[in-house]
Design an enzyme around this catalytic site. Structure first.
Site, PDB file in Angstrom:
ATOM      1  CE  LYS A  13     -26.398  42.703  65.291  1.00  0.00           C
ATOM      2  NZ  LYS A  13     -25.303  41.804  64.911  1.00  0.00           N
ATOM      3  NE  ARG A 166     -24.735  34.289  61.779  1.00  0.00           N
ATOM      4  CZ  ARG A 166     -24.222  34.243  63.022  1.00  0.00           C
ATOM      5  NH1 ARG A 166     -23.320  33.356  63.342  1.00  0.00           N
ATOM      6  NH2 ARG A 166     -24.646  35.101  63.911  1.00  0.00           N
TER       7      ARG A 166
END
Ligand code: AMP
Length: 209
Positions: A13, A166
């Site tokens: 990202k 995560r």
């Protein structure tokens, strides 16, 4: 143009966001970078989120929504923005819709196996946020940021344990965003296992000239 980048940790990202802003002059908003800056400053906010971040959990929706709400009012967001790491829950996406919404959500999809490998090989610049992969996309000079010359470090949450946590958090809390934006007709899915340049090309094709 108001964009959201969705993807698990290390999907690319941040790397893609930097390429997108270079072409489309959008403001870049990374909630992770904003929070890490607070942790480094040891501000009250930083001290509140430090532990949650290092163990791979999410900070509260209220807190992060308040931060983003203020940030997108700033001048540099007038021509549009790209959000990296926000929204991360459906509640955050609903709030974002209430304060103006977005045009397109780009989902960079990648398998957990590839992501875990990337997480542990990642080096990040603590100053400008650029990130590298020791194996696949190293900096020109080992351990030094190409962009600003700062010494690269490993993020506290880029260990195997925190990485796994995560990824679990992503699947449980953030993956529903894919369906959320799909229903709105705003979702564009990109294969995140392609090379960096191929992913950029696919994103540019979605965004147009
Ligand atoms: P990132 O750099 O996007 O991977 O974010 C690093 C960490 O910051 C995450 O693992 C969370 O602990 C926290 N964080 C960043 N953005 C958000 C968000 N939108 N909602 C909740 N926590 C967040």
């Amino acid at each position: 143009m108001k964009l959201v980048l969705i993807g698990a940790p290390a999907a690319g990202k941040g790397t893609q966001a930097r390429k997108i802003i270079a072409k489309y002059s959008l403001a870049y908003i990374s909630t992770g970078d904003m929070l890490r800056a607070e942790v480094a400053k040891e501000s009250e906010l930083g001290l509140t989120v430090k532990e949650i971040m290092s163990t791979g959990g999410l900070v509260s929706d209220e807190l992060i929504i308040a931060i983003v709400k203020e940030r997108i009012k700033e001048d540099d967001c007038k021509n549009g923005f790209i959000l990296d790491g926000f929204p991360r829950t459906v509640v955050q996406a609903e709030k974002l819709d209430e304060i103006g919404g977005i045009d397109k959500a780009i989902y960079i999809n990648c398998s957990d196996e590839v992501l875990l490998e990337r997480i542990t090989a990642r080096e990040t610049c603590p100053k400008c946020g650029a990130s590298y992969n020791k194996l696949a996309a190293p900096s020109k000079v080992a351990g030094i940021c190409d962009v600003c010359g700062e010494k690269l470090t490993q993020r506290k949450d880029d260990t195997i344990e925190a990485g796994q946590a995560r990824l679990k958090t992503f699947h449980e809390q953030s993956e529903p965003l894919v369906e959320y934006y799909n229903k709105q007709g705003k979702l564009y899915e990109i294969d995140g296992t392609m090379g960096i340049d191929n992913i950029t090309e696919a994103i540019f094709a979605v965004l147009g000239e």
